[in-house]
Design a protein around this motif. Sequence first.
Motif, PDB file in Angstrom:
ATOM      1  N   GLU A 157      26.483  -4.376 -16.301  1.00  0.00           N
ATOM      2  CA  GLU A 157      26.130  -3.558 -16.754  1.00  0.00           C
ATOM      3  C   GLU A 157      27.946  -3.364 -17.037  1.00  0.00           C
ATOM      4  OE1 GLU A 157      26.108  -0.798 -13.215  1.00  0.00           O
ATOM      5  OE2 GLU A 157      24.187  -1.563 -13.106  1.00  0.00           O
ATOM      6  N   VAL A 158      28.743  -4.081 -17.126  1.00  0.00           N
ATOM      7  CA  VAL A 158      29.740  -3.673 -17.599  1.00  0.00           C
ATOM      8  C   VAL A 158      30.452  -4.288 -18.958  1.00  0.00           C
ATOM      9  CG1 VAL A 158      32.637  -4.232 -17.986  1.00  0.00           C
ATOM     10  CG2 VAL A 158      31.483  -3.945 -15.096  1.00  0.00           C
ATOM     11  N   ASN A 159      29.601  -5.488 -18.926  1.00  0.00           N
ATOM     12  CA  ASN A 159      29.186  -5.916 -20.171  1.00  0.00           C
ATOM     13  C   ASN A 159      28.212  -5.672 -21.509  1.00  0.00           C
ATOM     14  OD1 ASN A 159      31.582  -7.760 -19.519  1.00  0.00           O
ATOM     15  ND2 ASN A 159      30.279  -9.530 -18.482  1.00  0.00           N
ATOM     16  N   ALA A 160      27.673  -4.797 -21.274  1.00  0.00           N
ATOM     17  CA  ALA A 160      26.043  -4.268 -21.716  1.00  0.00           C
ATOM     18  C   ALA A 160      27.265  -3.235 -22.801  1.00  0.00           C
ATOM     19  CB  ALA A 160      26.194  -3.198 -21.103  1.00  0.00           C
ATOM     20  N   LYS A 200      26.875 -10.448   3.065  1.00  0.00           N
ATOM     21  CA  LYS A 200      25.036 -10.311   3.435  1.00  0.00           C
ATOM     22  C   LYS A 200      24.241  -9.875   2.489  1.00  0.00           C
ATOM     23  CE  LYS A 200      21.752 -11.292   7.176  1.00  0.00           C
ATOM     24  NZ  LYS A 200      21.423 -12.764   6.344  1.00  0.00           N
ATOM     25  N   ALA A 201      25.297  -8.095   2.660  1.00  0.00           N
ATOM     26  CA  ALA A 201      24.791  -7.043   2.063  1.00  0.00           C
ATOM     27  C   ALA A 201      24.455  -8.160   0.685  1.00  0.00           C
ATOM     28  CB  ALA A 201      25.259  -6.034   2.150  1.00  0.00           C
ATOM     29  N   ALA A 202      25.779  -8.130   0.273  1.00  0.00           N
ATOM     30  CA  ALA A 202      25.531  -8.818  -1.386  1.00  0.00           C
ATOM     31  C   ALA A 202      25.090  -9.498  -1.969  1.00  0.00           C
ATOM     32  CB  ALA A 202      26.933  -9.312  -2.144  1.00  0.00           C
ATOM     33  N   GLU A 203      23.958 -10.129  -0.943  1.00  0.00           N
ATOM     34  CA  GLU A 203      23.900 -11.591  -1.955  1.00  0.00           C
ATOM     35  C   GLU A 203      22.059 -10.965  -1.928  1.00  0.00           C
ATOM     36  OE1 GLU A 203      24.762 -14.314   1.613  1.00  0.00           O
ATOM     37  OE2 GLU A 203      22.965 -12.985   2.527  1.00  0.00           O
ATOM     38  N   SER A 204      21.636  -9.832  -1.695  1.00  0.00           N
ATOM     39  CA  SER A 204      20.386  -9.341  -2.594  1.00  0.00           C
ATOM     40  C   SER A 204      20.118  -8.656  -3.877  1.00  0.00           C
ATOM     41  CB  SER A 204      19.561  -8.737  -1.675  1.00  0.00           C
ATOM     42  OG  SER A 204      19.208  -9.393  -0.169  1.00  0.00           O
ATOM     43  N   GLY A 205      21.715  -7.991  -3.831  1.00  0.00           N
ATOM     44  CA  GLY A 205      21.509  -8.290  -5.563  1.00  0.00           C
ATOM     45  C   GLY A 205      21.719  -6.354  -5.786  1.00  0.00           C
ATOM     46  N   GLY A 206      21.950  -5.320  -5.964  1.00  0.00           N
ATOM     47  CA  GLY A 206      21.255  -4.172  -6.346  1.00  0.00           C
ATOM     48  C   GLY A 206      22.250  -3.352  -6.015  1.00  0.00           C
ATOM     49  N   HIS A 258      35.475  -5.705  -5.227  1.00  0.00           N
ATOM     50  CA  HIS A 258      35.020  -6.870  -5.956  1.00  0.00           C
ATOM     51  C   HIS A 258      33.629  -6.910  -5.996  1.00  0.00           C
ATOM     52  CE1 HIS A 258      39.461  -8.277  -6.791  1.00  0.00           C
ATOM     53  NE2 HIS A 258      39.152  -7.946  -4.843  1.00  0.00           N
ATOM     54  N   LEU A 259      32.880  -7.041  -4.698  1.00  0.00           N
ATOM     55  CA  LEU A 259      31.593  -7.058  -4.621  1.00  0.00           C
ATOM     56  C   LEU A 259      30.852  -6.012  -5.863  1.00  0.00           C
ATOM     57  CD1 LEU A 259      30.816  -7.345  -0.548  1.00  0.00           C
ATOM     58  CD2 LEU A 259      31.318  -9.346  -2.443  1.00  0.00           C
ATOM     59  N   ASN A 260      31.385  -5.408  -6.199  1.00  0.00           N
ATOM     60  CA  ASN A 260      30.720  -4.174  -6.890  1.00  0.00           C
ATOM     61  C   ASN A 260      30.832  -4.296  -7.953  1.00  0.00           C
ATOM     62  OD1 ASN A 260      29.028  -2.112  -5.576  1.00  0.00           O
ATOM     63  ND2 ASN A 260      31.097  -0.802  -5.066  1.00  0.00           N
ATOM     64  N   LEU A 261      31.916  -5.118  -8.216  1.00  0.00           N
ATOM     65  CA  LEU A 261      31.841  -5.199 -10.235  1.00  0.00           C
ATOM     66  C   LEU A 261      31.171  -7.144 -10.006  1.00  0.00           C
ATOM     67  CD1 LEU A 261      35.973  -5.964  -9.694  1.00  0.00           C
ATOM     68  CD2 LEU A 261      34.138  -4.146 -10.908  1.00  0.00           C
ATOM     69  N   VAL A 262      31.049  -7.845  -9.123  1.00  0.00           N
ATOM     70  CA  VAL A 262      30.287  -9.378  -9.300  1.00  0.00           C
ATOM     71  C   VAL A 262      28.465  -8.183  -8.920  1.00  0.00           C
ATOM     72  CG1 VAL A 262      29.236 -10.928  -8.001  1.00  0.00           C
ATOM     73  CG2 VAL A 262      31.471 -10.475  -8.075  1.00  0.00           C
ATOM     74  N   LEU A 263      28.378  -7.192  -8.637  1.00  0.00           N
ATOM     75  CA  LEU A 263      26.869  -7.677  -8.544  1.00  0.00           C
ATOM     76  C   LEU A 263      26.456  -6.008 -10.145  1.00  0.00           C
ATOM     77  CD1 LEU A 263      26.594  -5.930  -4.845  1.00  0.00           C
ATOM     78  CD2 LEU A 263      24.754  -7.357  -6.210  1.00  0.00           C
ATOM     79  N   HIS A 264      26.939  -5.709 -10.317  1.00  0.00           N
ATOM     80  CA  HIS A 264      27.041  -4.812 -11.974  1.00  0.00           C
ATOM     81  C   HIS A 264      28.270  -5.436 -12.690  1.00  0.00           C
ATOM     82  CE1 HIS A 264      25.041  -1.698  -9.575  1.00  0.00           C
ATOM     83  NE2 HIS A 264      26.901  -2.300  -8.204  1.00  0.00           N
ATOM     84  N   ILE A 265      28.499  -6.572 -12.794  1.00  0.00           N
ATOM     85  CA  ILE A 265      28.721  -7.330 -13.711  1.00  0.00           C
ATOM     86  C   ILE A 265      27.937  -6.832 -15.807  1.00  0.00           C
ATOM     87  CG2 ILE A 265      27.993  -9.000 -13.409  1.00  0.00           C
ATOM     88  CD1 ILE A 265      31.698  -8.637 -15.081  1.00  0.00           C
TER      89      ILE A 265
END
Length: 286
Positions: A283-286, A92-98, A274-281
Amino acid sequence: MTPAREQIRRAYIDACYQEIEALKPGNVHRFADGHRMNAEQFFESARISSYAVSDPALNTGERILAAVTATQAKIETNTNLGILLLCVPLAKAAESGGDLQTNLAATLDLLDVDDARNVFAAIVLARPGGLGSAPKHDVSNEPEAPLLEAMRAGADRDMIARQYVTGFADIFAGGLGAHGAAVDADERGMWPTVFVYLFFLSSYPDSHIVRKHGAVIAEKTQKEARHIFERVEALKDGKEREKVLLAFDAQLKADGINPGTSADLTVATLFAIHLNLVLHIDEVNA
């Protein structure tokens, strides 16, 4: 980045599968069954429960109850109550992004009496071993306070309740730290997951062991796990490590000891990664 529901669902399934693939002494894993359960039941539980875990139309308590209900209808045993209690707030926390940890704190603060009612019903339905009764906020009674207050009452004796009160501090600091240290040491495959599990088992008396066998046995297991952790870290050959872990696994299972809470915390740690990877993908690809 704001993740799609399917990304959260897949992150949850991946975390659950990753945990079952790792050799975790005393638990069910792909190397050995245990406690009248097998790995396939856990794989299936992850798939079945993933839809409720990631359902944006449901609040936290509703998701937990729906996921437990779906699991019980198919598996008919408690394979994932602790996992769901930890992973649903993260989803639920991941749904908002950030920032995941910041959003999680807000998610936990919003838990209300309805969440408590649904979580109590989920616990009763799952029938976790060694639950017993509590003088206050007993799950067999109608809740009179928000879920966070009920968790606060049990935080001194239950590691999952403690996560609700501390904002999952043991996961964000301890679990993620143990995983990062393993990765930095060039551990690969299942070994970062194994090291996360051994970190939890060797750092705290496992709550499930305490409930079923008492504090003395839980502390003895914790001490043994610390010794095993040191031995496995010192070994570099994977097969030799497996021998040590399988011997400890057989010992624990022969004594009926199941460090279930340590496994639940491991899944939650992997899910947060895994959620942090999704949330910050981005930044990883920048």
